[in-house]
Design a protein around this motif. Structure first.
Motif, short mmCIF file in Angstrom:
data_model
loop_
_atom_site.label_atom_id
_atom_site.label_comp_id
_atom_site.label_asym_id
_atom_site.label_seq_id
_atom_site.Cartn_x
_atom_site.Cartn_y
_atom_site.Cartn_z
N THR A 184 -3.09 119.62 77.87
CA THR A 184 -2.48 120.03 76.61
C THR A 184 -2.78 119.05 75.49
N ASN A 239 -5.51 119.77 72.70
CA ASN A 239 -5.47 120.92 71.79
C ASN A 239 -5.60 120.54 70.31
N ARG A 263 -6.75 114.55 71.01
CA ARG A 263 -7.95 114.98 71.75
C ARG A 263 -8.94 113.83 71.90
N GLN A 281 -0.29 126.91 72.87
CA GLN A 281 -0.58 125.68 72.15
C GLN A 281 -2.01 125.62 71.64
N TRP A 282 -2.74 126.71 71.79
CA TRP A 282 -4.14 126.77 71.39
C TRP A 282 -4.35 127.91 70.39
N VAL A 288 -7.52 130.45 72.78
CA VAL A 288 -7.39 129.99 74.17
C VAL A 288 -8.73 129.65 74.80
N SER A 309 -10.93 127.81 73.53
CA SER A 309 -11.23 126.40 73.25
C SER A 309 -10.61 125.48 74.29
N PHE A 310 -9.57 125.95 74.97
CA PHE A 310 -9.01 125.17 76.09
C PHE A 310 -10.09 124.91 77.12
#
Length: 335
Positions: free
Chosen positions: A138, A141, A146, A173-174, A177, A179-180
């Motif tokens: 997490t 993000n 990061r 939290q993205w 998603v 990009s996770f």
């Protein structure tokens, strides 16, 4: 210079858990105040098992930050690397408890202090003093956390410190998603040990946002469609030495770099609250791993920690001690 068995990196929060077990979220009449965030939970679990644990996160210059830091100090978790972030807020989470399978979450993470840890905060840590660095998905993000995570992983590899990634997928939290998965796949070549649920592994290899469905606001347990065997192969191909796949009540499957699989059974219990079980598993696994246990025994220790926490209405506040875990394992057939 102080040395640490484990340094965890990422989220920290005040967690407000429903006092009304089984009630719909709209009918909750009160909340108990605990602490949470996957890295905080893991650090607490490790400390209760007897490891020297530290946490790198951020808290605001607020009373919630005081609450979090006070808890950590009481638990023996080193707070040296936790900065107060001016102008930011300590994170908060509200959680419902509707056994056996509905646990809605609401995150309050706008301008979150734990997302504002930086490369400079990492540089204040001598990675050669850390035996194992645990990172949270997490924290990938947003910037600057990061870059801090990537930098910490790079520094750990340079110093020969073991790196462990808790894949930790929190879908809301993205902003995208997909990009996770991009971030996790970029980090995995720097990781020695990866831990995740089947859904988290599928999310790490996500190709289309339509593969993710969140029902009943269960942010920590979305439905993710895909080919789990293919996802496992792709994670291993990125260079991790050990992959642990958490399979809920079925225990875990552990894979080595060659793809060899060993299934490790869990401990049968009737759960009250599954939130935090994965973090408890990680703390138990880390304890065994750092004490030189084989992967099977380390995973059994992790399963025992997880099984004890699911019987409780919270996460960090209910992590088991070493004596409690060893007694629980003995009562349930041993390792």
């Amino acid at each position: 210079m102080k040395t640490y068995d484990v340094l965890t990196v990422g989220r920290s929060s005040i967690d407000l858990y429903s006092q009304d077990i089984g009630a719909e979220f709209i009918d909750i009449t009160g909340f108990d105040a605990f602490v949470g965030g996957s890295p905080l939970n893991i650090a607490t679990g490790c400390s209760r098992l007897g490891l020297q644990a530290a946490l790198l996160t951020g808290v605001g210059e607020d009373k919630v930050g005081d609450f979090i830091l006070n808890f950590l100090r009481r638990e023996g978790v080193d707070t040296t690397f936790i900065p107060r972030i001016p102008g930011a807020r300590s994170s908060a989470v509200l959680l419902g408890i509707q056994p056996p399978d509905t646990f809605p979450l609401v995150f309050y993470r706008n301008n979150a202090a734990d997302s504002q840890i930086t490369v400079d905060h990492v540089n204040a840590i001598n990675m050669s003093d850390i035996r194992l660095l645990e990172l949270s998905g997490t924290a990938l993000n947003l910037e600057p956390s990061r870059s801090a995570v990537f930098h910490a992983a790079e520094q750990a590899k340079l110093q020969g410190t073991t790196t462990l990634l808790d894949i930790d997928f929190r879908a809301d939290q993205w902003s995208d998603v997909r990009s996770f998965g991009i971030m996790v796949r970029a980090l995995l070549p720097r990781i020695d040990i990866a831990i995740g649920t089947e859904e988290e592994l599928l999310a790490a290899m996500l190709e289309d946002a339509s593969q993710v469905t969140i029902e009943h606001q269960q942010i920590s347990a979305p439905t993710v469609r895909g080919d789990i065997d293919q996802a496992i192969e792709r994670v291993l191909a990125l260079g991790v030495n050990v992959l642990v796949v958490k399979r809920g009540s079925n225990g875990v499957s552990v894979y080595d770099a060659a793809g060899r699989r060993e299934d490790v059974p869990g401990f049968p219990v009737v759960p009250l609250n599954i939130l935090g079980a994965g973090d408890a598993f990680a703390s138990g696994f880390i304890y065994g791993y750092l004490n030189g246990w084989d992967l099977y025994k380390s995973c059994r220790m992790g399963n025992a920690s997880g099984a004890q926490v699911v019987l409780q209405p919270g996460c960090a506040n209910f992590m088991p001690t070493l004596d409690e875990s060893l007694a629980f394992i003995e009562q349930h057939g041993g390792f």
